[in-house]
Write a protein that holds these residues in place. Structure first.
Motif, PDB file in Angstrom:
ATOM      1  N   UNK A 173       1.168   2.284  -8.703  1.00 63.70           N
ATOM      2  CA  UNK A 173       1.917   3.473  -8.982  1.00 63.70           C
ATOM      3  C   UNK A 173       1.543   4.379  -7.686  1.00 63.70           C
ATOM      4  N   UNK A 174       2.282   4.721  -6.612  1.00 60.67           N
ATOM      5  CA  UNK A 174       1.710   5.681  -5.597  1.00 60.67           C
ATOM      6  C   UNK A 174       1.317   6.969  -6.360  1.00 60.67           C
ATOM      7  N   UNK A 175      -0.033   7.384  -6.121  1.00 63.23           N
ATOM      8  CA  UNK A 175      -0.731   8.436  -6.659  1.00 63.23           C
ATOM      9  C   UNK A 175       0.176   9.688  -6.542  1.00 63.23           C
ATOM     10  N   UNK A 176       1.018   9.754  -5.436  1.00 62.01           N
ATOM     11  CA  UNK A 176       1.661  11.042  -5.010  1.00 62.01           C
ATOM     12  C   UNK A 176       3.246  10.716  -5.405  1.00 62.01           C
ATOM     13  N   UNK A 177       3.595   9.658  -5.872  1.00 61.93           N
ATOM     14  CA  UNK A 177       4.944   9.517  -6.178  1.00 61.93           C
ATOM     15  C   UNK A 177       5.773  10.021  -7.115  1.00 61.93           C
ATOM     16  N   UNK A 178       6.994  10.095  -7.038  1.00 61.32           N
ATOM     17  CA  UNK A 178       7.721  10.640  -8.039  1.00 61.32           C
ATOM     18  C   UNK A 178       9.346  10.077  -8.208  1.00 61.32           C
ATOM     19  N   UNK A 179       9.793  10.247  -9.334  1.00 64.48           N
ATOM     20  CA  UNK A 179      11.280   9.475  -9.706  1.00 64.48           C
ATOM     21  C   UNK A 179      11.131   8.129  -9.600  1.00 64.48           C
ATOM     22  N   UNK A 180       9.888   7.359  -9.735  1.00 63.86           N
ATOM     23  CA  UNK A 180       9.855   5.978  -9.837  1.00 63.86           C
ATOM     24  C   UNK A 180       9.906   5.386  -8.550  1.00 63.86           C
ATOM     25  N   UNK A 181       9.717   6.157  -7.649  1.00 64.29           N
ATOM     26  CA  UNK A 181       9.891   5.651  -6.277  1.00 64.29           C
ATOM     27  C   UNK A 181       8.317   4.934  -5.893  1.00 64.29           C
ATOM     28  N   UNK A 182       8.628   3.752  -5.215  1.00 62.86           N
ATOM     29  CA  UNK A 182       7.314   2.816  -4.830  1.00 62.86           C
ATOM     30  C   UNK A 182       6.760   2.240  -5.910  1.00 62.86           C
ATOM     31  N   UNK A 183       6.912   2.228  -7.207  1.00 56.96           N
ATOM     32  CA  UNK A 183       6.351   1.462  -8.254  1.00 56.96           C
ATOM     33  C   UNK A 183       6.708   0.129  -8.045  1.00 56.96           C
ATOM     34  N   UNK A 184       5.355  -0.539  -8.315  1.00 56.28           N
ATOM     35  CA  UNK A 184       5.297  -2.232  -8.123  1.00 56.28           C
ATOM     36  C   UNK A 184       4.780  -2.833  -9.350  1.00 56.28           C
ATOM     37  N   UNK A 185       5.644  -3.492 -10.265  1.00 55.17           N
ATOM     38  CA  UNK A 185       5.075  -4.248 -11.463  1.00 55.17           C
ATOM     39  C   UNK A 185       4.684  -5.562 -11.081  1.00 55.17           C
ATOM     40  N   UNK A 186       3.384  -6.239 -11.358  1.00 52.24           N
ATOM     41  CA  UNK A 186       3.032  -7.450 -11.237  1.00 52.24           C
ATOM     42  C   UNK A 186       2.988  -8.194 -12.455  1.00 52.24           C
ATOM     43  N   UNK A 187       3.338  -9.354 -12.466  1.00 51.69           N
ATOM     44  CA  UNK A 187       3.391 -10.115 -13.888  1.00 51.69           C
ATOM     45  C   UNK A 187       2.805 -11.658 -13.539  1.00 51.69           C
ATOM     46  N   UNK A 188       2.045 -11.878 -14.470  1.00 53.10           N
ATOM     47  CA  UNK A 188       1.407 -13.344 -14.127  1.00 53.10           C
ATOM     48  C   UNK A 188       2.607 -14.393 -14.702  1.00 53.10           C
ATOM     49  N   UNK A 189       2.525 -15.165 -13.654  1.00 49.91           N
ATOM     50  CA  UNK A 189       3.745 -16.597 -14.045  1.00 49.91           C
ATOM     51  C   UNK A 189       2.895 -17.829 -14.668  1.00 49.91           C
ATOM     52  N   UNK A 190       1.855 -17.873 -13.961  1.00 47.15           N
ATOM     53  CA  UNK A 190       0.983 -19.039 -14.247  1.00 47.15           C
ATOM     54  C   UNK A 190      -0.504 -18.816 -14.282  1.00 47.15           C
TER      55      UNK A 190
END
Length: 455
Positions: A248-265
């Motif tokens: 999450x961007x430390x200074x972000x708002x409105x959900x901008x710039x969020x990245x979700x990382x999910x393990x596939x294997x």
């Protein structure tokens, strides 16, 4: 709050001189205001020497038209009045200034764009409570800290020169504007020169919030593991502990710039990027390649890396909760509202700007996949968490806040988590605006301004 509310009436300057006030005799007796003696009239930063003449069987205040204009008052004004014998000061107020980001003078019906209806609502609420409000932008601030060019509403918006207010609600929505030298100097000057109070005086960074709240053992239970992302070692460590993590961007708002990382294997990962049009996904064979893809962004954006949570869902869409906490008429934190936000289709963030939808908390809990055993006291636990966190912000972050938007979540085991704290909560994000209706959140803001100013 014993300061009585009175109507202020303008009288022709040919009939009443600028240094004479006419005040209802019953009120003068109750407040022990002396007649015919020199006093100081105070309204925000405005000061003027006056004498007071009692008017039998009258409860209002009459002042000259010239003085009325100099004070920036409008017809039909109702204000609180109080008298301090020690300083021989007759004070009217509270005068509230709301610092907003921008104005559109060429749009007379909507001079503040999307927040114009909120500004009208606040004006109406101030009239009912005996307060006076105006709105101003950083562009109205210059070298003088003795007066402000602001906007008032009275059968239409108009711009005028007004005294420095007793209380400023900082609703700037940009760090760039907030950090302008004129803005910082104004806040510092009015506090020291006039004793004005500024609340919600600064933005909160995500790292600042989580680092501060970690200091309290009672608050740690609400905190997903979070760290400032500084290097690959921290990145690999978090990804080894959790099946999903968020950047999450430390200074972000409105959900901008969020990245979700999910393990596939065992080695492979998927990165999901929050965009206006939905979620964009990319797969990576290993963490090294994934980190390389985001390291370029880290040169300009500081990220918080945070433990992923198994949040409750409605129809496969994540659900979270926005609690609006505010300080009340005695300066104590209260929870004004809690609403549910369900992410839009093909989104993993719930912000309304990204297609999220609002609903009542209880309705969302019933529709969600939260096991029934955890539903009974879930609303109460959300309220308790919001209150605890608001008090924690006050205790551990050296700044003055009067309202906070606190984003919470519940996982499938019924545990409440903190997602984010917003020091400039949107006025469209708790309860919808309705023309002519005054929301509890607006009334509460005025009550707190009265508390701060002593009215």
């Amino acid at each position: 709050m014993s300061a009585p509310k009175i109507n202020v009436q303008a009288i022709s300057s040919g009939i009443l001189s600028d240094d004479v006030l006419m005040l209802g005799e019953p009120l003068m007796k109750r407040s022990k205001i002396p007649a015919g003696q020199p006093l100081t009239l105070q309204f925000g930063s405005f000061r003027h020497s006056v004498t007071v003449i009692p008017v039998p069987r009258y409860e209002g205040l009459r002042i000259s038209q010239t003085l009325f204009r100099r004070m920036g008052l409008q017809s039909g004004s109702s204000l609180r009045l109080q008298y301090q014998a020690s300083s021989r000061t007759l004070s009217l107020g509270p005068l509230i200034g709301v610092l907003v980001s921008r104005e559109y003078p060429h749009q007379p019906d909507k001079p503040f764009g999307d927040i114009t209806m909120f500004c009208r609502e606040l004006t109406d609420a101030c009239r009912k409570q005996g307060a006076y409000v105006y709105f101003f932008t950083p562009g109205a601030l210059g070298s003088s800290q003795t007066a402000v060019e602001g906007w008032v509403y009275n059968d239409g918006w108009q711009r005028m020169t007004l005294p420095v207010p007793n209380v400023v609600n900082n609703r700037l929505t940009s760090r760039k504007l907030e950090n302008l030298p004129d803005v910082q100097q104004f806040m510092k000057e009015i506090t020291s020169r006039y004793g004005s109070r500024v609340f919600n005086e600064k933005f909160l960074d995500k790292s600042e919030v989580f680092d501060a709240l970690k200091k309290d053992a009672n608050l740690r239970r609400y905190l997903p593991e979070s760290h400032s992302l500084r290097d690959f070692s921290m990145f690999r460590s978090m990804c080894s502990r959790y099946a999903s993590v968020f950047l999450k961007p430390v200074r972000g708002s409105l959900g901008k710039g969020i990245i979700r990382l999910t393990r596939l294997g065992p080695e492979s990962w998927q990165a999901s990027y929050a965009t206006v049009n939905g979620t964009r996904k990319m797969n990576f064979a290993n963490l090294t390649k994934l980190y390389a893809s985001i390291s370029g962004k880290m040169k300009s954006v500081h990220y918080l890396i945070q433990q992923g949570l198994d949040l409750i869902e409605i129809g496969g869409r994540p659900v979270d909760f926005r609690a609006l906490t505010q300080k009340n008429a005695v300066g104590e934190w209260t929870v004004t509202s809690v609403v549910s936000r369900t992410a839009g289709s093909d989104h993993f963030v719930s912000n309304l700007a990204r297609g999220g939808t609002l609903s009542k908390t209880r309705e969302a809990l019933v529709k969600s996949n939260l096991p029934a055993v955890f539903r009974g006291d879930a609303s109460a636990r959300l309220h308790r968490a919001a209150l605890d966190i608001a008090k924690g912000i006050d205790a551990y972050i050296p700044a003055h806040f009067g309202e906070l938007g606190i984003d919470l979540a519940i996982d499938t085991n019924g545990r409440v988590w903190l997602l984010e704290v917003n020091s400039k909560p949107s006025k469209n994000d708790n309860t919808p605006l309705t023309e002519g209706k005054i929301r509890p959140s607006v009334r509460m803001m005025i009550q707190y301004a009265r508390y701060l100013s002593g009215f």
